[in-house]
Design an enzyme around this catalytic site. Structure first.
Site, PDB file in Angstrom:
ATOM      1  N   HIS A 136       0.788  -0.971   0.136  1.00 10.07           N
ATOM      2  CA  HIS A 136       0.027  -0.114   0.309  1.00 10.07           C
ATOM      3  C   HIS A 136       0.617   1.400  -0.049  1.00 10.07           C
ATOM      4  CE1 HIS A 136      -2.657   2.980   1.634  1.00 10.07           C
ATOM      5  NE2 HIS A 136      -3.872   2.329   1.475  1.00 10.07           N
ATOM      6  N   ASP A 213       2.379  -4.816   7.340  1.00  9.03           N
ATOM      7  CA  ASP A 213       1.488  -3.847   7.409  1.00  9.03           C
ATOM      8  C   ASP A 213       0.255  -4.817   7.540  1.00  9.03           C
ATOM      9  OD1 ASP A 213      -0.963  -2.827   6.578  1.00  9.03           O
ATOM     10  OD2 ASP A 213      -0.012  -1.703   5.182  1.00  9.03           O
ATOM     11  N   GLN A 216      -4.869  -5.382   6.679  1.00  9.35           N
ATOM     12  CA  GLN A 216      -6.005  -6.432   5.836  1.00  9.35           C
ATOM     13  C   GLN A 216      -6.343  -7.557   6.277  1.00  9.35           C
ATOM     14  OE1 GLN A 216      -8.305  -5.051   4.072  1.00  9.35           O
ATOM     15  NE2 GLN A 216      -7.589  -2.773   3.572  1.00  9.35           N
ATOM     16  N   LYS A 239     -10.616  -0.769  10.300  1.00  2.00           N
ATOM     17  CA  LYS A 239     -11.155  -1.997   9.572  1.00  2.00           C
ATOM     18  C   LYS A 239     -11.654  -3.293   9.966  1.00  2.00           C
ATOM     19  CE  LYS A 239      -7.709  -0.761   5.738  1.00  2.00           C
ATOM     20  NZ  LYS A 239      -7.857   0.522   5.181  1.00  2.00           N
ATOM     21  N   CYS A 377      -4.944   2.708  -3.987  1.00  3.22           N
ATOM     22  CA  CYS A 377      -3.330   2.860  -3.470  1.00  3.22           C
ATOM     23  C   CYS A 377      -2.547   1.572  -2.786  1.00  3.22           C
ATOM     24  CB  CYS A 377      -3.846   3.745  -1.518  1.00  3.22           C
ATOM     25  SG  CYS A 377      -4.954   4.496  -1.528  1.00  3.22           S
TER      26      CYS A 377
HETATM   27  N1  PLP Z   1      -1.967  -0.854   4.399  1.00  2.00           N
HETATM   28  C1  PLP Z   1      -3.136  -1.598   3.692  1.00  2.00           C
HETATM   29  C2  PLP Z   1      -2.688  -2.249   3.712  1.00  2.00           C
HETATM   30  C3  PLP Z   1      -4.473  -1.210   3.451  1.00  2.00           C
HETATM   31  O1  PLP Z   1      -5.232  -1.809   3.005  1.00  2.00           O
HETATM   32  C4  PLP Z   1      -4.368   0.159   4.499  1.00  2.00           C
HETATM   33  C5  PLP Z   1      -5.835   1.068   3.872  1.00  2.00           C
HETATM   34  O2  PLP Z   1      -6.631   0.593   3.212  1.00  2.00           O
HETATM   35  C6  PLP Z   1      -3.491   0.761   5.326  1.00  2.00           C
HETATM   36  C7  PLP Z   1      -2.255   0.442   4.943  1.00  2.00           C
HETATM   37  C8  PLP Z   1      -3.682   2.224   5.370  1.00  2.00           C
HETATM   38  O3  PLP Z   1      -4.197   2.384   6.148  1.00  2.00           O
HETATM   39  P1  PLP Z   1      -5.255   3.712   7.457  1.00  2.00           P
HETATM   40  O4  PLP Z   1      -5.817   4.483   5.806  1.00  2.00           O
HETATM   41  O5  PLP Z   1      -6.204   3.313   8.465  1.00  2.00           O
HETATM   42  O6  PLP Z   1      -4.030   4.595   7.857  1.00  2.00           O
END
Ligand code: PLP
Length: 419
Positions: A136, A213, A216, A239, A377
């Site tokens: 991401h 990370d 998900q 999430k 993203c």
């Molecule tokens: N990493 C992953 C894999 C994501 O799907 C997301 C959000 O969609 C993020 C990071 C960023 O999360 P946040 O916007 O809650 O900080």
């Protein structure tokens, strides 16, 4: 301590009764465009059960005050509940100690904390940071900023056409200059589940720390940070059926202790003079200012709720939804699934011949179906798989097979409009 509050337990009669679960989510009763809402945008943000909403109301109506140092009843209550939420999160990911759980505003904030707290202290000119094509943007851009500042280099693990990491290529990227690895557990765009445990073991054998990370993964599978042996694990509350504005950074205590604070201010200090400031112990060193107290307590209630259902039960049910949806969509001519890894969570990205994903999203909305369209993203993934964007249906444990049918018939309607 009693971790799962019985009032928070979802009521279900059989092992998994989706209709009972759905009754906990007031928003799922909405009508959109005169049709029952079919919410398939869970990878972007999931919905909140009544039990979490009730917990937030209880906090605001009978427990709220600023935390730490207060000697009055409400401040002591709010402090105790905030710290109890931390322990709930500790158990949720099986961290060794509660001080390894830092409350942040979300995954992005957690990753930025590691970049500033660890990266800026330990990464030097010429060092290399390994990331993957699947990341991401929130696990790319902070490291690019660091690389630019320090004169470090980013190396990228490639993926196959199916959207799986090429682990052999990952291993080849290591050399004496490799100082950090950032990898996502589950791809938000494709659903790919990465072999992070093996990747971490490989990095550790070369003395390299790994940030995972887990944005998900945490909502869809049991996460055990001790079993993974990751150094850092980041995820977001919104999430996970929790509130927005709250997230977690798990970090091994010895690493968090060696890191510099990211933000300065109240609560993260032990003493301040104009000559010298001494910092608080972990995790408080990383929680400057008044934190999102209500949101942290709400997240504690959310993980209680998910744990009461059971993450293994959730994974198994969501896999059934994915398999059914994948089978149904593959019967549709002119529709191509993007992301066909052998191990996936319930994310179904697709493109349709002659129809832009934004048009798919708009027309599905007329049917009450919420999907996300765009690059999600992850522009490097789109570039690699040679698609400008996809439509993405992402499922949660409160979705049903009937909702998959509504999605599929909605896609047929889109096809009719465009032929
Ligand atoms: N990493 C992953 C894999 C994501 O799907 C997301 C959000 O969609 C993020 C990071 C960023 O999360 P946040 O916007 O809650 O900080």
């Amino acid at each position: 301590m009693k971790l799962i509050d019985s009032a928070l337990k979802p009521e279900f009669t059989s092992m998994f009764d989706v209709e009972h679960i759905r009754a906990d989510f007031p928003i799922l009763k909405l009508q959109v465009e005169g049709k029952p809402l079919v919410y398939l945008d869970n990878a972007a943000s999931s919905q909140m059960p009544q039990q979490v909403i009730d917990r937030l109301v209880r906090y605001q109506t009978s427990e709220h005050a600023n935390i730490n140092r207060g000697v009055h009843y409400l401040s002591e209550t709010a402090t105790a509940e905030y710290e109890s939420a931390r322990r709930r999160l500790q158990h949720f990911i099986n961290a060794r100690e509660d001080r390894e759980v830092v409350f942040t505003s979300g995954t992005t904030d957690s990753i930025n904390l590691v970049m500033h707290g660890y990266g800026r202290k330990y990464i030097r000119a010429g060092d290399e940071i390994i990331l993957t094509t699947l990341e991401h943007h929130s696990n790319i851009v902070p490291w690019q900023m660091l690389a630019e500042e320090k004169g470090a280099k980013i190396r990228v693990v490639p993926i196959s056409d199916a959207g799986e990491l090429l682990v052999d290529e990952y291993e080849k990227l290591f050399n004496a200059r490799t100082k950090f690895v950032g990898v996502l557990h589950v791809s938000n765009a494709l659903g790919t589940i990465n072999p992070v445990k093996e990747m971490i073991a490989f990095a550790h054998a070369r003395g390299v720390p790994v940030l995972v990370d887990g944005a998900q993964a945490a909502p869809h599978m049991a996460v055990d940070v001790q079993d993974l042996d990751c150094d850092f694990y980041a995820f977001s509350g919104h999430k996970l059926c929790g509130p927005t504005g709250i997230g977690v950074l798990y970090g091994k205590a010895e690493l968090l202790e060696r890191m510099q604070p990211f933000k300065g201010g109240g609560d993260m200090i032990l003493s301040v003079t104009f000559e010298k400031t001494t910092y608080n112990s972990i995790p408080h060193k990383f929680e400057a200012g008044t934190p999102p107290i209500a949101a942290a307590i709400g997240l504690g209630a959310a993980v209680d709720y998910l744990s009461a259902i059971g993450l293994d039960t959730i994974s198994a049910y969501e896999l059934k939804l994915l398999n059914y949806a994948t089978e149904q969509i593959s019967n549709l001519p002119g529709v191509r699934v993007i992301g066909t890894a052998a191990r996936k969570t319930a994310v179904l990205s697709f493109v349709m011949e002659g129809v832009h994903p934004h048009d798919i999203g708009t027309l599905l909305n007329h049917e009450g179906v919420a999907v996300r369209t765009g690059h999600h993203c992850v522009q490097p993934v789109m570039l690699r798989l040679r698609v400008p964007a996809t439509a993405r249906a992402s499922f949660a444990f409160y979705n049903t097979m009937a909702e998959v049918d509504t999605l599929i018939s909605g896609i047929r309607t889109v096809q009719k409009v465009f032929t």
